[in-house]
Motif scaffolding. Structure first.
Motif, mmCIF file in Angstrom:
data_model
loop_
_atom_site.group_PDB
_atom_site.id
_atom_site.type_symbol
_atom_site.label_atom_id
_atom_site.label_comp_id
_atom_site.label_asym_id
_atom_site.label_seq_id
_atom_site.Cartn_x
_atom_site.Cartn_y
_atom_site.Cartn_z
ATOM 1 N N THR A 117 6.357 -63.973 -100.130
ATOM 2 C CA THR A 117 5.468 -62.995 -100.756
ATOM 3 C C THR A 117 4.024 -63.456 -100.775
ATOM 4 N N GLN A 177 13.085 -50.376 -113.023
ATOM 5 C CA GLN A 177 12.298 -50.658 -111.815
ATOM 6 C C GLN A 177 11.316 -49.520 -111.542
ATOM 7 N N LYS A 178 11.760 -48.287 -111.751
ATOM 8 C CA LYS A 178 10.865 -47.139 -111.574
ATOM 9 C C LYS A 178 9.724 -47.195 -112.587
ATOM 10 N N ASN A 179 10.071 -47.509 -113.837
ATOM 11 C CA ASN A 179 9.041 -47.613 -114.873
ATOM 12 C C ASN A 179 8.050 -48.723 -114.543
ATOM 13 N N PHE A 180 8.582 -49.835 -114.051
ATOM 14 C CA PHE A 180 7.734 -50.974 -113.679
ATOM 15 C C PHE A 180 6.786 -50.586 -112.549
ATOM 16 N N ALA A 181 7.332 -49.866 -111.553
ATOM 17 C CA ALA A 181 6.515 -49.469 -110.400
ATOM 18 C C ALA A 181 5.440 -48.465 -110.797
ATOM 19 N N SER A 182 5.799 -47.519 -111.674
ATOM 20 C CA SER A 182 4.855 -46.460 -112.034
ATOM 21 C C SER A 182 3.802 -46.926 -113.036
ATOM 22 N N VAL A 209 2.975 -51.959 -111.776
ATOM 23 C CA VAL A 209 2.602 -52.150 -110.365
ATOM 24 C C VAL A 209 1.454 -51.224 -109.978
ATOM 25 N N ALA A 210 1.550 -49.954 -110.369
ATOM 26 C CA ALA A 210 0.502 -48.991 -110.012
ATOM 27 C C ALA A 210 -0.846 -49.404 -110.591
ATOM 28 N N GLU A 233 -2.094 -52.539 -108.718
ATOM 29 C CA GLU A 233 -2.558 -52.209 -107.369
ATOM 30 C C GLU A 233 -3.892 -51.468 -107.414
#
Length: 229
Positions: free
Chosen positions: A55, A137-142, A145-146, A149
């Protein structure tokens, strides 16, 4: 949890059925478990190092996440999930008879009979963790992570602007250096010209002084009192 009388009978039956078969393998199983645990720990560390390399994670980088707290929170969500309830009841039953049934395999079989369920139901309950993890994982990404980023994208734009400004300043610096070099050449040229002009002027002055001194001498020599004496 108090062991029901009916379960005590099941426990006794399971212990009698399994004790002879499980005893010879106990020492070997314990040794294998220790070796496996050591190998697993080593493999886990190696896996973490491999993940960091893949990574591109920088050594000492901070994620901004309290890993222990996050793991505890998600694990609580998994265990509080209604779909997990059959296994939770099984685990509580197994724990309640731990003192009476120290052998884990015997204890599992007794607990399975005690909660009146089956292996498929338990596996389904345990595998319900995947649904909770998928949601998290969806909550983390939205969320995390969002946001991260977006911050990184903003910083990249700032970096690009700074690079452009540095490039512009570098070009200006090159132009100024060229102008400075031209001025320096002009200074050197004019300084040399001035020095030559001073020499030339002094040469002319000396020549003219000598010329007119010569005339004066001639006049004095030819026309002065000494010439008539």
């Amino acid at each position: 949890m108090k062991i029901p009388e009916s379960l005590k009978k099941v426990v006794n039956l399971v212990i009698v059925d399994e004790s002879a078969a499980s005893a010879p393998a106990a020492a070997e199983t314990e040794s294998d478990s220790s070796t496996s645990a050591a190998g697993t720990a080593s493999g886990h560390q190696s896996s973490l190092r491999t993940q960091d390399a893949q990574t591109g994670q920088q050594p000492g980088a901070s994620s901004g996440i309290d890993v222990a707290d996050l793991e505890k929170r998600i694990d609580t969500l998994i265990q509080d999930n209604p779909a997990y309830a059959p296994y939770r009841a099984f685990a509580e039953m197994s724990q309640s008879i731990a003192a009476a049934v120290p052998d884990e395999q015997q204890r599992y079989r007794a607990a399975l009979l005690g909660v009146k369920t089956n292996l498929d139901a338990l596996l389904g309950a345990v595998n319900s963790h995947a649904d909770v993890l998928a949601t998290e994982q969806k909550n983390f990404a939205s969320a995390f992570v969002a946001r991260a980023e977006a911050d990184i994208a903003s910083l990249r734009e700032q970096e690009t602007r700074l690079n452009e400004e540095i490039g512009a300043l570098a070009r200006q610096l090159a132009e100024k250096n060229a102008q400075k070099d031209a001025v320096s050449k002009s200074i050197n040229s004019k300084t040399a010209g001035l020095a030559k002009a001073k020499i030339d002027f002094e040469s002319v002055r000396t020549t003219l002084v000598q010329k007119y001194d010569g005339i004066v001498k001639k006049l004095q020599g030819y026309l002065g009192e000494s010439a008539h004496g």
